[in-house]
Design an enzyme around this catalytic site. Structure first.
Site, PDB file in Angstrom:
ATOM      1  CG  HIS A 127      -2.089   0.904   1.146  1.00 51.20           C
ATOM      2  ND1 HIS A 127      -2.353   1.710   0.055  1.00 51.20           N
ATOM      3  CD2 HIS A 127      -3.085   1.156   2.045  1.00 51.20           C
ATOM      4  CE1 HIS A 127      -3.454   2.401   0.285  1.00 51.20           C
ATOM      5  NE2 HIS A 127      -3.913   2.099   1.481  1.00 51.20           N
ATOM      6  CG  ASP A 223      -3.790  -1.727   8.853  1.00 46.28           C
ATOM      7  OD1 ASP A 223      -4.839  -1.071   9.020  1.00 46.28           O
ATOM      8  OD2 ASP A 223      -3.522  -2.310   7.788  1.00 46.28           O
ATOM      9  CB  CYS A 263      -3.331   3.284   7.200  1.00 44.57           C
ATOM     10  SG  CYS A 263      -4.013   1.622   7.127  1.00 44.57           S
TER      11      CYS A 263
HETATM   12  N1   CP Z   1      -6.237   3.768   4.470  1.00 45.27           N
HETATM   13  C1   CP Z   1      -6.953   3.509   3.369  1.00 45.27           C
HETATM   14  O1   CP Z   1      -6.428   3.090   2.328  1.00 45.27           O
HETATM   15  O2   CP Z   1      -8.270   3.796   3.512  1.00 45.27           O
HETATM   16  P1   CP Z   1      -9.441   3.244   2.577  1.00 45.27           P
HETATM   17  O3   CP Z   1      -9.370   1.739   2.628  1.00 45.27           O
HETATM   18  O4   CP Z   1     -10.722   3.781   3.188  1.00 45.27           O
HETATM   19  O5   CP Z   1      -9.247   3.746   1.183  1.00 45.27           O
END
Ligand code: CP
Length: 304
Positions: A127, A223, A263
């Site tokens: 990510h 997370d 996140c």
């Molecule tokens: N942190 C993040 O990517 O949030 P979403 O999954 O809401 O896009």
């Protein structure tokens, strides 16, 4: 043609350049019109989202472009037609393709055939837009990244863990990822992070004990324990991950100035306590905002 498919697609120097650009764009949100035309950015979601869709759509608009949101459930990429054919079609409609999907091999294939830059908006393995936002947030709150220690607590086999290893190492940080037995990072990604860290003065390691990982850390991160696609393991994970819950006890082991990061979306009482998430050391809302600024920077940088 450059893409941003995983964190180590940027060299340490390029990462610093993108973060500097993100800070400049944050200071002057309408000063750069790299998507003037307006150029179209195709933004595809095969999985749930809030922050990623909102921040890409708002950021593309601020750059003078048009955010074309594509519903992955309708497009059925790889089922209704091949990824390569979708890439060829969208590459003729859009200047950049942004995709949230499952396996990394899918976005690699999109990049191979699109003919335009492709950006990873989350895969099962990485990510990278999130970790860029987090590095900008660390810079803002702690003044720098170089030499600081980051502790990621939870599913160390997850996409976030992998992205912190690679991006934190590139930023010269000492990255510790920690999780229960059976939730260790991909050895190839850990080895790559160690290789990157050797050139930046940082380090990258897996630490089996949560308390040991938190000890003296400048940044404590967690997370969700149940990443997208792992929902059937929810009950088992709640028990095994409990010692990695980011609460006041682990925060107290960190540096006196330590910040707490997540996140989002967050599950209070699971991977993080409400006391920490909503407390004075939490910087989670800055992280969420900074998604827009770093994504504007990476779009602008890729189109240069
Ligand atoms: N942190 C993040 O990517 O949030 P979403 O999954 O809401 O896009």
């Amino acid at each position: 043609m450059r893409h941003f498919l995983r964190d180590d697609d940027l060299t340490p120097a390029e990462q610093a350049e993108v973060l500097d650009l993100a800070a400049a764009l944050k200071a002057d949100p309408y000063g750069v019109k790299s998507l003037a035309g307006p150029k179209t950015v195709a933004i595809i979601f095969d999985k749930a989202t809030l922050r990623t869709q909102a921040s890409f759509a708002a950021g593309v608009a601020e750059l003078g472009g048009y955010p074309m949101i594509v519903d992955g459930n309708l497009a059925q990429i790889g089922t209704r037609e091949s990824i390569a054919d979708v890439a060829r079609v969208l590459g003729r409609q859009a200047s950049v393709i942004v995709w949230r999907t499952a396996d990394q091999s899918r976005i690699d294939e999109m990049a191979a055939y699109a003919g335009v830059p492709v950006v990873n908006a989350l895969t099962d393995q990485f990510h990278p837009c999130q970790t860029l936002a987090d590095l900008l947030t660390i810079r803002e709150h702690l003044g720098a990244t170089t030499g600081l220690t980051m502790a990621f607590l939870g599913d160390a086999a997850s996409n976030m863990s992998h992205s912190y290893l690679l991006s934190g190492a590139a930023a010269g940080m000492h990255v510790r990822v920690s999780g229960p037995d059976g939730y260790e990072p991909d050895p190839a990604i850990l080895a790559k992070a160690q290789q990157v860290a050797a050139g930046t003065g940082g380090s990258a390691s897996f630490v089996a004990e949560a308390k040991q990982a938190a000890e003296g850390a400048d940044v404590l991160i967690t997370d969700t324990w149940v990443s997208m696609g792992k929902e059937q393991e929810k009950a088992d994970r709640a028990e095994v991950f409990q010692p990695w819950q980011l609460g006041a006890d682990l925060m107290a082991l960190g540096a006196p100035h330590a910040i707490a990061m997540h996140c989002l979306p967050a599950y209070r009482g699971k991977e993080i306590t409400a006391e920490v998430l909503d407390g004075p050391r939490s910087v989670v809302w800055d992280e969420a905002e900074n998604r827009r600024h770093v994504q504007k920077a990476i779009l602008t940088w890729l189109l240069r």
